[in-house]
Motif scaffolding. Structure first.
Motif, PDB file in Angstrom:
ATOM      1  N   UNK A 220       4.605   8.000  -0.742  1.00 25.66           N
ATOM      2  CA  UNK A 220       4.804   9.205  -1.559  1.00 25.66           C
ATOM      3  C   UNK A 220       3.820   9.250  -2.722  1.00 25.66           C
ATOM      4  N   UNK A 221       3.629   8.101  -3.380  1.00 26.41           N
ATOM      5  CA  UNK A 221       2.718   8.057  -4.521  1.00 26.41           C
ATOM      6  C   UNK A 221       1.283   8.343  -4.082  1.00 26.41           C
ATOM      7  N   UNK A 222       0.892   7.781  -2.920  1.00 29.03           N
ATOM      8  CA  UNK A 222      -0.480   7.986  -2.447  1.00 29.03           C
ATOM      9  C   UNK A 222      -0.756   9.455  -2.147  1.00 29.03           C
ATOM     10  N   UNK A 223       0.298  10.149  -1.694  1.00 29.29           N
ATOM     11  CA  UNK A 223       0.133  11.574  -1.363  1.00 29.29           C
ATOM     12  C   UNK A 223      -0.079  12.411  -2.623  1.00 29.29           C
ATOM     13  N   UNK A 224       0.573  11.974  -3.733  1.00 24.08           N
ATOM     14  CA  UNK A 224       0.514  12.815  -4.929  1.00 24.08           C
ATOM     15  C   UNK A 224      -0.448  12.320  -6.004  1.00 24.08           C
ATOM     16  N   UNK A 225      -0.799  11.003  -6.005  1.00 24.32           N
ATOM     17  CA  UNK A 225      -1.678  10.485  -7.058  1.00 24.32           C
ATOM     18  C   UNK A 225      -2.925   9.831  -6.493  1.00 24.32           C
ATOM     19  N   UNK A 226      -4.056  10.143  -7.143  1.00 24.35           N
ATOM     20  CA  UNK A 226      -5.315   9.516  -6.738  1.00 24.35           C
ATOM     21  C   UNK A 226      -5.495   8.240  -7.569  1.00 24.35           C
ATOM     22  N   UNK A 227      -4.698   7.216  -7.255  1.00 24.96           N
ATOM     23  CA  UNK A 227      -4.767   5.963  -8.023  1.00 24.96           C
ATOM     24  C   UNK A 227      -4.606   4.783  -7.080  1.00 24.96           C
ATOM     25  N   UNK A 228      -5.055   3.621  -7.549  1.00 26.80           N
ATOM     26  CA  UNK A 228      -4.984   2.418  -6.722  1.00 26.80           C
ATOM     27  C   UNK A 228      -3.552   1.921  -6.615  1.00 26.80           C
ATOM     28  N   UNK A 229      -3.114   1.722  -5.370  1.00 29.88           N
ATOM     29  CA  UNK A 229      -1.824   1.058  -5.120  1.00 29.88           C
ATOM     30  C   UNK A 229      -2.119  -0.065  -4.146  1.00 29.88           C
ATOM     31  N   UNK A 230      -1.510  -1.222  -4.390  1.00 29.60           N
ATOM     32  CA  UNK A 230      -1.816  -2.378  -3.548  1.00 29.60           C
ATOM     33  C   UNK A 230      -0.604  -2.803  -2.739  1.00 29.60           C
ATOM     34  N   UNK A 231      -0.884  -3.313  -1.547  1.00 36.18           N
ATOM     35  CA  UNK A 231       0.189  -3.844  -0.699  1.00 36.18           C
ATOM     36  C   UNK A 231       0.877  -4.965  -1.475  1.00 36.18           C
ATOM     37  N   UNK A 232       2.219  -4.976  -1.442  1.00 34.87           N
ATOM     38  CA  UNK A 232       2.965  -5.992  -2.196  1.00 34.87           C
ATOM     39  C   UNK A 232       2.697  -7.384  -1.644  1.00 34.87           C
ATOM     40  N   UNK A 233       2.375  -7.428  -0.364  1.00 30.44           N
ATOM     41  CA  UNK A 233       2.188  -8.730   0.276  1.00 30.44           C
ATOM     42  C   UNK A 233       0.737  -9.224   0.192  1.00 30.44           C
ATOM     43  N   UNK A 234      -0.223  -8.464   0.758  1.00 31.43           N
ATOM     44  CA  UNK A 234      -1.600  -8.967   0.837  1.00 31.43           C
ATOM     45  C   UNK A 234      -2.486  -8.467  -0.290  1.00 31.43           C
ATOM     46  N   UNK A 235      -1.988  -7.515  -1.070  1.00 30.73           N
ATOM     47  CA  UNK A 235      -2.717  -6.964  -2.230  1.00 30.73           C
ATOM     48  C   UNK A 235      -3.899  -6.066  -1.871  1.00 30.73           C
ATOM     49  N   UNK A 236      -4.079  -5.757  -0.585  1.00 25.24           N
ATOM     50  CA  UNK A 236      -5.153  -4.826  -0.233  1.00 25.24           C
ATOM     51  C   UNK A 236      -4.844  -3.451  -0.845  1.00 25.24           C
ATOM     52  N   UNK A 237      -5.910  -2.688  -1.127  1.00 26.39           N
ATOM     53  CA  UNK A 237      -5.735  -1.352  -1.687  1.00 26.39           C
ATOM     54  C   UNK A 237      -5.328  -0.402  -0.548  1.00 26.39           C
ATOM     55  N   UNK A 238      -4.247   0.323  -0.775  1.00 25.85           N
ATOM     56  CA  UNK A 238      -3.690   1.164   0.300  1.00 25.85           C
ATOM     57  C   UNK A 238      -4.292   2.566   0.283  1.00 25.85           C
ATOM     58  N   UNK A 239      -4.450   3.129   1.479  1.00 25.75           N
ATOM     59  CA  UNK A 239      -4.823   4.541   1.576  1.00 25.75           C
ATOM     60  C   UNK A 239      -4.132   5.139   2.794  1.00 25.75           C
ATOM     61  N   UNK A 240      -4.022   6.476   2.763  1.00 27.45           N
ATOM     62  CA  UNK A 240      -3.372   7.130   3.892  1.00 27.45           C
ATOM     63  C   UNK A 240      -4.347   8.057   4.578  1.00 27.45           C
ATOM     64  N   UNK A 241      -4.338   8.009   5.895  1.00 28.23           N
ATOM     65  CA  UNK A 241      -5.163   8.922   6.652  1.00 28.23           C
ATOM     66  C   UNK A 241      -4.358  10.211   6.806  1.00 28.23           C
ATOM     67  N   UNK A 242      -4.774  11.260   6.048  1.00 25.36           N
ATOM     68  CA  UNK A 242      -3.943  12.457   6.008  1.00 25.36           C
ATOM     69  C   UNK A 242      -4.008  13.310   7.260  1.00 25.36           C
ATOM     70  N   UNK A 243      -4.995  13.017   8.134  1.00 22.97           N
ATOM     71  CA  UNK A 243      -5.074  13.805   9.364  1.00 22.97           C
ATOM     72  C   UNK A 243      -4.059  13.285  10.395  1.00 22.97           C
ATOM     73  N   UNK A 244      -3.575  12.058  10.175  1.00 25.16           N
ATOM     74  CA  UNK A 244      -2.671  11.453  11.157  1.00 25.16           C
ATOM     75  C   UNK A 244      -1.284  12.103  11.109  1.00 25.16           C
TER      76      UNK A 244
END
Ligand SMILES: [Zn+2]
Length: 244
Positions: A220-244
């Motif tokens: 939900x946050x990724x859809x509404x905010x253009x900010x870095x969010x990291x996976x709680x486990x591996x810490x990779x920066x998350x992004x969503x493919x909006x065409x999917x």
């Protein structure tokens, strides 16, 4: 996807290409290095055999000298023997001569053994020299065949590094620092796509990097905010493919 996350995704794509090129270059370098290491190993062996051979030659010379001195001594005693005045003197000299001759026979035996060893070492040296020459030819072949490929990879890496720097320049320093830190932990793979599963709400989400499930809050946050969010486990920066 906002400008920050899409800039990061672009940077990630370049970073992965760079990692791949560096890996290909490493494979080429390794082939050359492995061949060189083989030659170094044979060369070390050759040096050790040569040192051994030198030491054996020295021993052979020492034995020669000892033998010559002892033979001269025997010669002298034989002269004395001929002019011996008493039986006792004669017997003593004879015992000395026999004892020296027995010693000389031992020295001669060792001398023959050492000469055989020197011959065997000479053979080893010839074989090792031939082996090193042969491996040297192979090294030239490996170097020649790798040279063009390595030069090509170097050019590609240089070009892509310019692109990478250009792409990184569009990202604020703080975000870039996070990206770089994670990229260095995962061979350039700093970003992970959020995987969505389920046909209808509520969907379930997981990290495309480590496959652990993610809280819907991230999506939900990724859809509404253009900010870095990291996976709680591996810490990779998350992004969503909006065409999917
Ligand atoms: Zn993860």
């Amino acid at each position: 996807m906002g400008p920050l996350i899409s800039a990061l995704v672009q940077l990630q794509s370049i970073e992965l290409d760079l990692t791949n090129l560096r890996r290909r270059k490493r494979v080429k370098d390794n082939a050359v290095n492995a061949q060189q290491a083989k030659i170094n190993q044979h060369t070390e062996q050759l040096e050790s055999v040569r040192a051994n051979s030198m030491e054996r030659r020295k021993r052979s010379d020492e034995l020669d000298l000892d033998l010559r001195a002892s033979e001269e001594h025997v010669e002298k005693l034989r002269v004395d023997l001929n002019s011996a005045k008493t039986n006792k003197e004669y017997a003593t000299l004879l015992t000395q001569i026999n004892s020296l001759r027995a010693d000389n026979a031992k020295v001669e035996d060792e001398g023959l053994k050492v000469i055989a060893e020197i011959e065997a070492l000479k053979q080893q040296i010839t074989e090792l020299e031939a082996l090193i020459a042969e491996e040297g030819k192979k090294l030239t072949i490996v170097q020649d065949s790798s040279k063009d490929e390595i030069a090509k990879l170097d050019t590609m890496i240089a070009d892509l590094t310019v692109k990478r720097d250009d792409s990184a320049g569009k990202i604020p320093p703080k975000s870039l620092a996070i990206f770089d830190r994670i990229a260095s932990n995962y061979d350039g793979e700093a970003m992970a796509q959020v995987e969505v599963s389920g046909r209808k709400q509520p969907y379930s989400y997981s990290c495309g990097g480590c496959y652990m499930s993610l809280n819907a809050e991230h999506a939900n946050a990724l859809k509404s905010h253009d900010a870095i969010r990291q996976c709680d486990n591996c810490k990779r920066i998350l992004y969503m493919d909006e065409t999917a």
